[in-house]
Write a protein that holds these residues in place. Structure first.
Motif, PDB file in Angstrom:
ATOM      1  N   LEU A  12       9.617  33.609  41.011  1.00 34.59           N
ATOM      2  CA  LEU A  12      10.965  33.887  39.657  1.00 34.59           C
ATOM      3  C   LEU A  12      10.609  32.568  38.790  1.00 34.59           C
ATOM      4  O   LEU A  12      10.289  33.844  37.719  1.00 34.59           O
ATOM      5  N   GLY A  13       9.873  32.304  38.554  1.00 36.95           N
ATOM      6  CA  GLY A  13       8.851  31.466  37.418  1.00 36.95           C
ATOM      7  C   GLY A  13       7.688  32.103  37.114  1.00 36.95           C
ATOM      8  O   GLY A  13       7.125  32.162  35.607  1.00 36.95           O
ATOM      9  N   LEU A  15       7.800  35.596  37.738  1.00 38.32           N
ATOM     10  CA  LEU A  15       7.681  36.656  36.621  1.00 38.32           C
ATOM     11  C   LEU A  15       8.425  36.457  34.899  1.00 38.32           C
ATOM     12  O   LEU A  15       8.592  37.049  34.462  1.00 38.32           O
ATOM     13  N   GLN A  16       8.916  35.086  34.831  1.00 41.82           N
ATOM     14  CA  GLN A  16       9.540  34.761  33.679  1.00 41.82           C
ATOM     15  C   GLN A  16       8.279  34.513  32.592  1.00 41.82           C
ATOM     16  O   GLN A  16       8.661  34.698  31.469  1.00 41.82           O
ATOM     17  N   THR A  17       6.644  34.384  32.636  1.00 42.25           N
ATOM     18  CA  THR A  17       6.171  33.948  32.471  1.00 42.25           C
ATOM     19  C   THR A  17       5.734  34.684  31.624  1.00 42.25           C
ATOM     20  O   THR A  17       4.877  34.879  30.209  1.00 42.25           O
ATOM     21  N   ARG A  19       5.610  40.309  31.509  1.00 47.67           N
ATOM     22  CA  ARG A  19       5.580  41.467  31.725  1.00 47.67           C
ATOM     23  C   ARG A  19       5.257  41.579  33.381  1.00 47.67           C
ATOM     24  O   ARG A  19       7.042  41.667  33.567  1.00 47.67           O
ATOM     25  N   TYR A  49      18.189  39.453  40.492  1.00 46.53           N
ATOM     26  CA  TYR A  49      18.137  39.633  39.871  1.00 46.53           C
ATOM     27  C   TYR A  49      16.770  40.798  39.218  1.00 46.53           C
ATOM     28  O   TYR A  49      16.591  41.490  40.686  1.00 46.53           O
ATOM     29  N   ARG A  62       7.304  43.867  38.098  1.00 51.27           N
ATOM     30  CA  ARG A  62       8.692  43.056  36.702  1.00 51.27           C
ATOM     31  C   ARG A  62       9.299  42.786  36.725  1.00 51.27           C
ATOM     32  O   ARG A  62      10.440  42.738  37.274  1.00 51.27           O
ATOM     33  N   LEU A  63      10.158  41.104  35.325  1.00 50.77           N
ATOM     34  CA  LEU A  63      11.162  41.345  35.652  1.00 50.77           C
ATOM     35  C   LEU A  63      12.324  41.764  34.519  1.00 50.77           C
ATOM     36  O   LEU A  63      11.972  41.795  33.398  1.00 50.77           O
ATOM     37  N   LEU A  72      16.962  30.423  33.689  1.00 52.20           N
ATOM     38  CA  LEU A  72      15.654  30.119  33.254  1.00 52.20           C
ATOM     39  C   LEU A  72      14.594  28.918  33.928  1.00 52.20           C
ATOM     40  O   LEU A  72      15.711  28.087  34.411  1.00 52.20           O
TER      41      LEU A  72
END
Length: 389
Positions: A12-13, A15-17, A19, A49, A62-63, A72
């Motif tokens: 998850l971390g 995917l957040q960094t 696109r 998610y 992509r998230l 977050l």
């Protein structure tokens, strides 16, 4: 199970960094097979998610944007930066931002590890935020303008200028600018066919009954690649009064005393520089230029000369109450026009023969004029300023 949970948080971390993530790169980062990545993605989807599949060679993920904000994952430095930013937001120029920041900070404090909470509390104990009074803007207005900038929609709004004049503007919005605690809209004015900067706290958006925004427009090239430098060069234009002065000091030293939000400094030679400064108040201009710590000559506006004389007299009477009105006159403040550019009429052609820099005035008399704006112990011997020509 613990290993799987830690891997899900790590996924998850990642995917957040950014696109898009290729599936193979995620496998390499997590040290698992592509099949395991697919299973972990499905588990995250089950938890709510919105992870989307990306087509292409090998595929990827992509998230996406969900209906609710997912948790977050922040590293230590990011968490501290967010906490400090929320604590300093109380002095911002957005309506209600202080209360909103406190609520968000309370939520963040609950989940901060003890080591980070200690760092944040240490900064908080040493930090003093001084609120600056002034107008604020509604966050919904900023959001509407930002959406129009992103989607290239024209905006119509009622605008009140610095002198109170009301008008209706139709613009193509390009940028939101935050400078000196104020918000500005940088846009192309369709009726004036020129770039303009509008204070957001002085505009009221007109929302039509049909579409939320005006028609779309094709983006035009910005007036300069370096927009910050372009806007800095036009700093004084948004003020009601603009002054031009020659400062008796190197540009590097004068620039240290002049806030960029007030004016710009251009070198003339090794010992002097040209200052362009603006304000909505002539009294403010007089105080500022008198306290910058340099001798100076006023080129424009003519009205500033009178305010400097008044200020000099008031200061003289404060330190010497017995000073007569005549002896308190600031005799060295004069409006001195700048040298005309090539092809421009001179002062002589304008009939300014009795002014301070008239070509008919002996050079020696002009040179005897002190650069200082205060001569407390001598009556005024300076010739009339341009304002009396």
């Amino acid at each position: 199970m613990l290993e799987t949970s830690a891997r899900l948080l790590r996924l998850l971390g990642l995917l957040q960094t950014r696109r898009d993530w290729p599936g193979r790169e995620l496998s390499d980062r997590l040290g698992v097979s592509a099949r395991t990545v697919r299973r972990d993605v499905e588990k995250l989807r089950t938890l709510g998610y919105p992870i989307e599949a990306v087509g292409g060679v090998g595929g990827g993920y992509r998230l996406g944007a969900g209906a609710a904000l997912p948790p977050l994952l922040l590293d230590d430095e990011e968490a501290v930066a967010v906490a400090v930013g929320l604590r300093t937001a109380a002095s911002g120029a957005v309506t209600g931002i202080a209360e909103t920041s406190v609520r968000a900070l309370a939520k963040l404090d609950q989940v901060l590890p003890s080591r980070l909470r200690h760092r944040v509390n240490t900064l908080d104990a040493a930090l003093v935020t001084v609120p600056v009074p002034g107008p604020t803007v509604d966050p919904s207005t900023l959001g509407t303008i930002a959406s129009a900038v992103r989607d290239h929609h024209r905006l119509r709004f009622d605008y009140v200028s610095h002198d109170g004049e009301r008008s209706v503007r139709d613009v193509e919005p390009y940028r939101l600018i935050h400078e000196a605690r104020r918000w500005y809209l940088f846009a192309w004015d369709t009726r004036r066919s020129d770039w303009r900067r509008f204070r957001v706290d002085r505009l009221e958006l007109r929302v039509p009954s049909g579409p939320r925004f005006g028609p779309r427009f094709g983006p035009r090239p910005l007036p300069a690649e370096d927009l910050v430098a372009y806007l800095s060069s036009r700093t004084t234009e948004r003020y009601r009064f603009q002054a031009v002065l020659t400062m008796r000091g190197p540009a590097s030293e004068v620039a240290e005393e002049v806030p960029p939000a007030l004016g710009t400094v251009e070198p003339v030679d090794d010992t002097s520089s040209l200052l362009r400064i603006g304000s909505d108040s002539l009294d403010h201009l007089a105080v500022w230029v008198a306290t910058f710590g340099f001798d100076f000559v006023v080129h424009e506006p003519d009205e500033l000369v009178g305010r400097l004389r008044t200020l000099g007299g008031r200061i003289q009477r404060a330190v010497d109450p017995d000073t007569t009105a005549g002896r308190a006159t600031v005799g060295a403040v004069r409006a001195v026009p700048r040298a005309p550019e090539a092809g421009q009429p001179t002062d002589a052609s304008r009939g300014a023969g009795n002014c301070a820099t008239s070509p008919h005035r002996p050079a020696a008399e002009t040179e005897r004029t002190p650069w200082s704006n205060v001569s407390p112990h001598e009556p005024s011997t300076a010739p009339p300023s341009d304002a009396s020509c």
